[in-house]
Scaffold this motif. Structure first.
Motif, short mmCIF file in Angstrom:
data_model
loop_
_atom_site.label_atom_id
_atom_site.label_comp_id
_atom_site.label_asym_id
_atom_site.label_seq_id
_atom_site.Cartn_x
_atom_site.Cartn_y
_atom_site.Cartn_z
N GLN A 1 -10.23 2.26 3.54
CA GLN A 1 -8.98 2.06 4.38
C GLN A 1 -7.91 3.04 4.41
O GLN A 1 -7.58 3.39 3.35
CB GLN A 1 -8.42 0.79 4.30
CG GLN A 1 -9.34 -0.41 4.91
CD GLN A 1 -8.82 -1.83 4.85
OE1 GLN A 1 -8.99 -2.66 3.87
NE2 GLN A 1 -7.77 -2.21 5.83
N GLU A 2 -7.37 3.26 5.52
CA GLU A 2 -6.09 4.25 5.68
C GLU A 2 -4.80 3.20 5.79
O GLU A 2 -4.94 2.00 6.56
CB GLU A 2 -6.17 5.08 6.79
CG GLU A 2 -4.92 5.83 7.10
CD GLU A 2 -5.02 6.89 8.08
OE1 GLU A 2 -3.95 7.20 8.51
OE2 GLU A 2 -6.14 7.07 8.55
N PHE A 3 -3.79 3.46 5.26
CA PHE A 3 -2.70 2.61 5.10
C PHE A 3 -1.45 3.66 5.36
O PHE A 3 -1.46 4.63 5.18
CB PHE A 3 -2.24 1.93 4.04
CG PHE A 3 -3.42 0.92 3.51
CD1 PHE A 3 -3.38 -0.29 3.98
CD2 PHE A 3 -4.56 1.18 2.76
CE1 PHE A 3 -4.27 -1.35 3.63
CE2 PHE A 3 -5.53 0.21 2.36
CZ PHE A 3 -5.47 -1.07 2.93
N PRO B 1 0.86 -1.34 0.14
CA PRO B 1 0.17 -0.07 0.09
C PRO B 1 0.78 1.39 -0.01
O PRO B 1 2.08 1.23 0.32
CB PRO B 1 -0.74 -0.28 1.45
CG PRO B 1 0.11 -0.92 2.19
CD PRO B 1 0.93 -1.96 1.20
N GLN B 2 0.30 2.32 -0.52
CA GLN B 2 0.84 3.68 -0.45
C GLN B 2 0.77 4.33 1.09
O GLN B 2 0.02 3.67 2.04
CB GLN B 2 0.32 4.65 -1.42
CG GLN B 2 0.55 3.98 -2.68
CD GLN B 2 2.19 3.80 -3.04
OE1 GLN B 2 2.75 4.89 -3.02
NE2 GLN B 2 2.46 2.59 -3.48
N ASN B 3 0.93 5.40 1.31
CA ASN B 3 0.61 6.30 2.59
C ASN B 3 -0.53 6.94 2.18
O ASN B 3 -0.69 7.98 1.19
CB ASN B 3 1.61 7.06 2.89
CG ASN B 3 2.86 6.49 3.74
OD1 ASN B 3 2.59 5.83 4.84
ND2 ASN B 3 4.18 6.40 3.06
N GLY B 4 -1.83 6.65 2.98
CA GLY B 4 -2.92 7.77 2.72
C GLY B 4 -4.28 6.64 2.93
O GLY B 4 -4.08 5.43 3.42
N ASP C 1 -5.17 12.80 5.92
CA ASP C 1 -5.88 14.23 6.51
C ASP C 1 -6.92 14.91 5.70
O ASP C 1 -7.24 15.93 6.28
CB ASP C 1 -4.83 15.01 7.25
CG ASP C 1 -3.79 15.54 6.10
OD1 ASP C 1 -3.08 16.28 6.50
OD2 ASP C 1 -3.96 15.16 4.99
N PHE C 2 -6.99 14.53 4.67
CA PHE C 2 -7.95 15.07 3.56
C PHE C 2 -9.49 14.94 4.05
O PHE C 2 -9.89 13.93 4.45
CB PHE C 2 -7.92 14.36 2.09
CG PHE C 2 -8.81 14.94 1.12
CD1 PHE C 2 -8.15 16.23 0.39
CD2 PHE C 2 -9.87 14.55 0.55
CE1 PHE C 2 -8.74 16.62 -0.63
CE2 PHE C 2 -10.64 15.17 -0.33
CZ PHE C 2 -10.02 16.39 -0.88
N SER C 3 -10.02 16.16 3.86
CA SER C 3 -11.61 15.91 4.35
C SER C 3 -11.73 16.08 5.87
O SER C 3 -12.81 15.30 6.36
CB SER C 3 -12.41 15.22 3.44
OG SER C 3 -12.20 15.79 2.10
N GLY C 4 -10.73 16.23 6.62
CA GLY C 4 -10.78 16.12 7.92
C GLY C 4 -11.09 14.78 8.88
O GLY C 4 -11.78 14.71 9.44
N GLY C 5 -10.20 13.97 8.21
CA GLY C 5 -10.04 12.67 9.24
C GLY C 5 -9.78 11.36 8.79
O GLY C 5 -9.52 11.33 7.42
N ASN C 6 -9.60 10.44 9.35
CA ASN C 6 -9.22 9.10 8.90
C ASN C 6 -10.32 8.27 8.35
O ASN C 6 -11.57 8.47 8.88
CB ASN C 6 -8.54 8.21 10.07
CG ASN C 6 -7.58 8.68 10.57
OD1 ASN C 6 -6.72 9.76 9.77
ND2 ASN C 6 -6.89 8.75 11.93
#
Length: 405
Positions: free
Chosen positions: A353-355, A324-327, A399-404
């Motif tokens: 999902q966040e990675f 995965p990438q970061n994000g 952190d895009f659009s305010g959150g995970n």
């Protein structure tokens, strides 16, 4: 009814133990991680644990179950389970790999102690018990060096130290526990995978890495490709793997995954070996390339069941693992839209999902088995599928659009 205790740190789709044992009269008793429990839920005896790798209730429950069901064998295919399974066999007097053998295949210093001075070249190495050991080793051998945990898999925690500044940065971090320092070996990395049954090597084949097993550090893909028997490195690698197995306390039944370098000046140098099947998509690639399911055959050997190995018929195939990438993952490629060379797909994440980038070489977001008419075709197709995946995947900052997610 006969029983086998299985430490099952894999998804059911990858290791359907009940299907493999169907008709044998042997029932698997499953000890697994919470995230895989649902896949095994249809089986009669399933026990799942959070924090599986370090939760010592796994050992307590395994011992209770092994006694309750009078298990005839213990099977474990994950690196985290190699020693705990060996200790359990030893405690109960069961056949298979015992503790001294497990440590020789898991602790990289014990491993090299067995091999040093033998027929296969081993890089200079030392166990690190403090910063002084690392400084003394660098003073003797110079840069670059590699520092890595003695018992992790998938290159987890490995650091290449090229100069004083990088050593200072490493030493400034938290103490990582028992580690090994060794001289850096340049060159192409290969792995040799196979199966030992009845004390004999019944299958062995060398593979080369495209990129390498540290590519995950840059969130880059890694791929594996079988060598053709006429490849000039084929026989050397097979001979080296056999020599390593002969020097180590190799159990009578085991899969193995070994790694070697061939240096720019044409030296073959040992990296490490594990008494298990390779991670990532290696087992799936072997199944497509040779018609052999190494995990199933290894289970049969542990349970004393007849082999279904037959004569392997080779067809070119390769494995691709994309970290995965970061994000936050916004979109994955559409299922069924893969290039025509793709034979198997394994996705371990979903949109939303966040990675946090690649963690280790055997863990991936997307895994593919790819084929072709020749090894060159497969290598080109691996590159093509990696590009296709990248073009059809969308990420956004966490952190895009305010959150995970």
């Amino acid at each position: 009814m006969r029983h086998v205790l299985v430490f099952a740190k894999t998804p059911y789709a990858k290791t359907p133990y009940d299907q493999w044992l169907a008709g044998s009269g042997i029932v698997p008793v499953i000890v697994t991680a919470t995230e895989y429990a649902a896949g095994y839920a249809h089986l009669p005896h399933v026990h799942a644990f959070d924090a599986y790798d370090t939760n010592q209730l796994v050992e307590k429950t395994a011992l209770r179950l092994a006694r309750e069901f009078a298990v005839e064998a213990v099977f474990a295919r994950a690196e985290a389970d190699v020693v705990r399974a060996a200790q359990l066999r030893e405690l109960l007097g069961l056949p298979g790999q015992h503790t001294a053998s497990a440590l020789a295949f898991r602790d990289k210093v014990v491993m090299k102690d067995h091999l040093a001075g033998g027929p296969v070249d081993v890089p200079a190495y030392r166990r690190i018990d403090s910063a002084y050991t690392a400084l003394d080793f660098v003073a003797e051998h110079g840069y670059p060096v590699v520092i890595k945990p003695v018992s992790e898999s998938g290159s987890l925690g490995a650091a290449i130290i090229r100069d004083e500044a990088e050593l200072d940065a490493y030493l400034a971090g938290p103490w990582r526990g028992s580690s090994e320092i060794e001289a850096f070996v340049p060159g192409q990395m290969y792995h040799v995978d196979g199966l030992v049954a009845g004390g004999e090597v019944v299958f062995v084949h060398p593979f080369r890495y495209l990129n390498d097993c540290l590519s995950f550090r840059d969130n880059d893909w890694v791929a594996n490709l079988p060598l053709a028997p006429h490849d000039p490195s084929y026989d050397r690698l097979v001979k080296a793997a056999r020599a390593v197995l002969a020097e180590l306390p190799t159990p009578p039944q085991t899969a193995f995954h070994s790694e070697f370098w061939i240096t720019p000046d044409d030296r073959l140098v040992f990296c490490e070996i594990a008494s298990r099947t390779g991670g990532g998509m290696i087992s799936a690639m072997v199944r497509h390339a040779f018609g052999i399911d190494l995990d199933k055959e290894w289970l049969y050997a542990e349970c004393g069941l007849p082999s279904t190995l037959g004569t392997p018929a080779y067809r070119p195939a390769g494995a691709l693992c994309i970290p995965p990438q970061n994000g936050v993952l916004e979109e994955l490629p559409q299922a069924g839209g893969e290039p025509g060379c793709v034979r198997e797909v394994m996705l371990t994440g979903a949109a939303g999902q966040e990675f946090h980038g690649g963690v280790k070489s055997g863990l991936f977001l997307a895994g593919y088995v790819v084929d072709g008419d020749t090894e060159e075709d497969v290598a080109a197709n691996l590159e093509r599928v990696a590009g296709w995946f990248s073009d059809n995947t969308r990420w956004r900052p966490a952190d895009f659009s305010g959150g995970n997610a």
